[in-house]
Write a protein that holds these residues in place. Structure first.
Motif, short mmCIF file in Angstrom:
data_model
loop_
_atom_site.label_atom_id
_atom_site.label_comp_id
_atom_site.label_asym_id
_atom_site.label_seq_id
_atom_site.Cartn_x
_atom_site.Cartn_y
_atom_site.Cartn_z
N ILE A 55 0.76 -0.98 -0.22
CA ILE A 55 -0.06 0.05 -0.10
C ILE A 55 0.87 1.18 -0.16
O ILE A 55 0.58 2.39 -1.06
CB ILE A 55 -1.08 0.07 0.91
N GLY A 56 1.92 1.33 1.08
CA GLY A 56 2.78 2.47 1.26
C GLY A 56 3.59 2.15 -0.72
O GLY A 56 3.35 3.50 -0.92
N VAL A 57 3.94 1.46 -0.94
CA VAL A 57 4.68 1.79 -2.58
C VAL A 57 3.37 2.05 -3.70
O VAL A 57 4.20 3.11 -4.12
CB VAL A 57 5.74 0.07 -2.78
N SER A 58 2.60 2.02 -3.48
CA SER A 58 1.56 2.16 -4.56
C SER A 58 1.35 3.55 -3.94
O SER A 58 0.77 4.15 -4.96
CB SER A 58 0.54 1.30 -4.39
N SER A 59 1.02 4.06 -2.45
CA SER A 59 0.61 5.23 -2.86
C SER A 59 1.82 6.06 -2.52
O SER A 59 2.14 7.27 -3.32
CB SER A 59 0.34 5.46 -1.04
N ARG A 60 3.10 5.97 -2.47
CA ARG A 60 4.44 7.03 -3.56
C ARG A 60 4.13 6.62 -4.78
O ARG A 60 4.69 8.09 -5.16
CB ARG A 60 5.31 5.93 -2.59
N GLN A 61 4.29 6.05 -5.27
CA GLN A 61 4.51 5.91 -6.59
C GLN A 61 3.14 7.31 -7.07
O GLN A 61 2.92 8.01 -8.13
CB GLN A 61 3.04 4.72 -7.84
N LYS A 62 1.75 7.05 -6.63
CA LYS A 62 0.36 8.12 -7.17
C LYS A 62 1.12 9.41 -6.94
O LYS A 62 0.75 10.48 -7.37
CB LYS A 62 -0.37 7.82 -6.46
N TYR A 63 1.29 9.06 -5.40
CA TYR A 63 2.04 11.23 -4.95
C TYR A 63 3.67 11.64 -6.15
O TYR A 63 3.34 12.83 -6.79
CB TYR A 63 3.22 10.44 -3.47
N ILE A 64 4.54 10.71 -6.51
CA ILE A 64 5.49 10.55 -7.65
C ILE A 64 4.47 11.74 -8.56
O ILE A 64 4.69 12.40 -9.59
CB ILE A 64 6.22 9.98 -7.92
N LYS A 65 3.31 11.00 -8.99
CA LYS A 65 3.15 11.41 -9.91
C LYS A 65 1.48 12.33 -10.15
O LYS A 65 1.97 12.91 -11.62
CB LYS A 65 1.58 10.20 -10.65
N VAL A 66 0.76 12.49 -8.48
CA VAL A 66 0.90 14.02 -8.43
C VAL A 66 1.02 15.12 -7.83
O VAL A 66 0.70 16.73 -7.79
CB VAL A 66 -0.49 13.70 -8.00
N LYS A 67 2.53 14.92 -7.39
CA LYS A 67 3.34 16.08 -6.84
C LYS A 67 3.27 17.39 -7.63
O LYS A 67 3.35 18.01 -7.13
CB LYS A 67 4.12 15.32 -5.88
N GLU A 68 3.58 17.27 -9.01
CA GLU A 68 3.93 18.13 -9.60
C GLU A 68 2.68 19.01 -10.54
O GLU A 68 2.49 19.77 -10.41
CB GLU A 68 4.82 17.84 -10.63
N ILE A 69 1.23 18.05 -10.07
CA ILE A 69 0.50 19.16 -10.68
C ILE A 69 -0.54 19.94 -9.53
O ILE A 69 -0.11 19.57 -8.52
CB ILE A 69 -0.98 18.10 -10.87
N GLN A 70 -0.47 21.31 -10.07
CA GLN A 70 -1.00 22.61 -9.60
C GLN A 70 -2.52 22.14 -8.78
O GLN A 70 -3.29 22.21 -9.35
CB GLN A 70 -0.53 23.39 -10.04
N ILE A 71 -2.41 21.84 -7.67
CA ILE A 71 -4.13 21.65 -6.98
C ILE A 71 -4.51 23.26 -6.63
O ILE A 71 -3.59 23.71 -5.23
CB ILE A 71 -3.79 20.68 -6.07
N HIS A 72 -5.22 23.60 -6.95
CA HIS A 72 -5.25 24.87 -6.23
C HIS A 72 -7.21 24.67 -5.47
O HIS A 72 -7.42 23.91 -5.23
CB HIS A 72 -5.56 26.17 -7.34
N ASP A 73 -7.09 25.97 -4.70
CA ASP A 73 -8.34 25.79 -3.85
C ASP A 73 -9.04 26.10 -4.47
O ASP A 73 -8.90 27.08 -5.82
CB ASP A 73 -8.27 26.66 -2.82
N SER A 74 -10.52 25.80 -4.46
CA SER A 74 -11.48 25.79 -5.13
C SER A 74 -12.24 27.63 -5.24
O SER A 74 -11.91 27.71 -3.43
CB SER A 74 -12.95 25.15 -4.91
N LYS A 75 -12.29 28.19 -5.76
CA LYS A 75 -13.07 29.27 -5.71
C LYS A 75 -14.45 29.30 -5.95
O LYS A 75 -15.64 30.61 -4.88
CB LYS A 75 -12.88 30.71 -6.68
N ALA A 76 -15.16 27.91 -5.91
CA ALA A 76 -17.14 28.29 -5.65
C ALA A 76 -17.32 27.76 -4.32
O ALA A 76 -16.22 27.24 -3.55
CB ALA A 76 -17.34 26.89 -6.34
N SER A 77 -18.83 27.89 -4.04
CA SER A 77 -18.94 27.74 -2.91
C SER A 77 -19.18 26.84 -2.68
O SER A 77 -19.89 25.80 -3.18
CB SER A 77 -20.11 28.49 -2.47
#
Length: 269
Positions: A55-77
């Motif tokens: 599970i840790g290995v799988s989570s690490r792979q997912k983390y590596i793939k998305v860590k460079e993706i910019q996740i912004h706060d939503s401006k919607a209510s």
């Protein structure tokens, strides 16, 4: 926020895996197995440790793939959206992260002021047991502001009281715990105790389509359904997205989101 979610899962899985492995090695050196049953018991500990490590290995792979993706706060209510993506987060007590399907962060559903004496209960593991403790949960915006709170009480049935930020009762969700076998049944009630929405959730899948007495749809959830074009951000095998309909008054929608939050907090994944 999504990357940090995977990072927390990775850290928790590796730490728990190490603890389980240490326990297994301790058992091996202190009390050497001398029968087939003892070896099977020891092997089961090893399999648990290996499972957590994977599970840790799988989570690490997912983390590596998305860590460079910019996740912004939503401006919607949060109360104005027609959908919610709910992700189970790592914590001593169950908590949820809320997103738009585009990945924008909406907020969290988490406990408020947990007494220290209750922390050992989290070792029970099953969220359905932990949520039976009368702890107040809050629905927080991505700015950290509390939008609504809810608290469960009851023995034979769950009575989840929902309040606004001023402490005024908005209503309650009543769930018949011990009468629900194949399906979860309950009622959403307003502040005066009037039933505004019957609740029926499939016990195995968790699917629901909520329709009131006038035939208006309030919400819909189908386990396993998720728009494919957004899976590059949400990389879990299963993603939970709840459709919300815009014909619901705002104070009823606050009740609805609190009820949905309670249902998903109860689920053990």
């Amino acid at each position: 926020m999504i990357a940090m979610m995977y990072k927390r899962r990775m850290t928790a899985a590796f730490v728990l895996s190490a603890i389980v492995m240490i326990i297994g090695m301790t058992v091996f050196f202190i009390d050497r197995p001398d029968s087939e049953k003892d070896w099977l018991n020891l092997a089961s500990i090893g399999f648990v440790g290996l499972f957590l490590f994977l599970i840790g290995v799988s989570s690490r792979q997912k983390y590596i793939k998305v860590k460079e993706i910019q996740i912004h706060d939503s401006k919607a209510s949060l109360l104005g959206l027609d959908h919610l993506v709910l992700k189970k987060d790592v914590g001593f007590f169950p908590r949820l992260l809320l997103f738009e399907k585009s990945g924008h962060f909406l907020g969290t559903i988490k406990p408020i002021r947990i007494p220290f004496i209750l922390y050992p209960i989290c070792l029970l593991g099953r969220d359905s047991l932990v949520t039976m403790i009368p702890i107040t949960y809050g629905v927080f915006s991505n700015k950290g502001n509390v939008l609504v709170t809810f608290k469960r009480k009851g023995i034979k049935r769950s009575i989840v009281t929902v309040k606004n930020v001023s402490g005024d009762k908005l209503g309650e969700y009543v769930q018949e715990d011990f009468k629900s076998l194949l399906n979860i049944k309950g009622e959403l009630r307003d502040a005066d105790g009037h039933v505004i929405l019957p609740i029926k959730v499939k016990g195995f899948s968790g699917d629901f389509t909520l329709i009131d007495a006038e035939g208006r749809k309030w919400a819909r959830f189908l386990k396993g359904y998720f728009p494919h074009e957004y899976t590059n951000i949400f990389r879990d095998m299963y993603n939970d997205i709840v459709e919300l309909y815009d014909n619901v008054p705002i104070h009823h929608k606050m009740l609805l989101i609190a009820m949905i939050g309670f249902l998903f907090l109860e689920r053990s994944q």
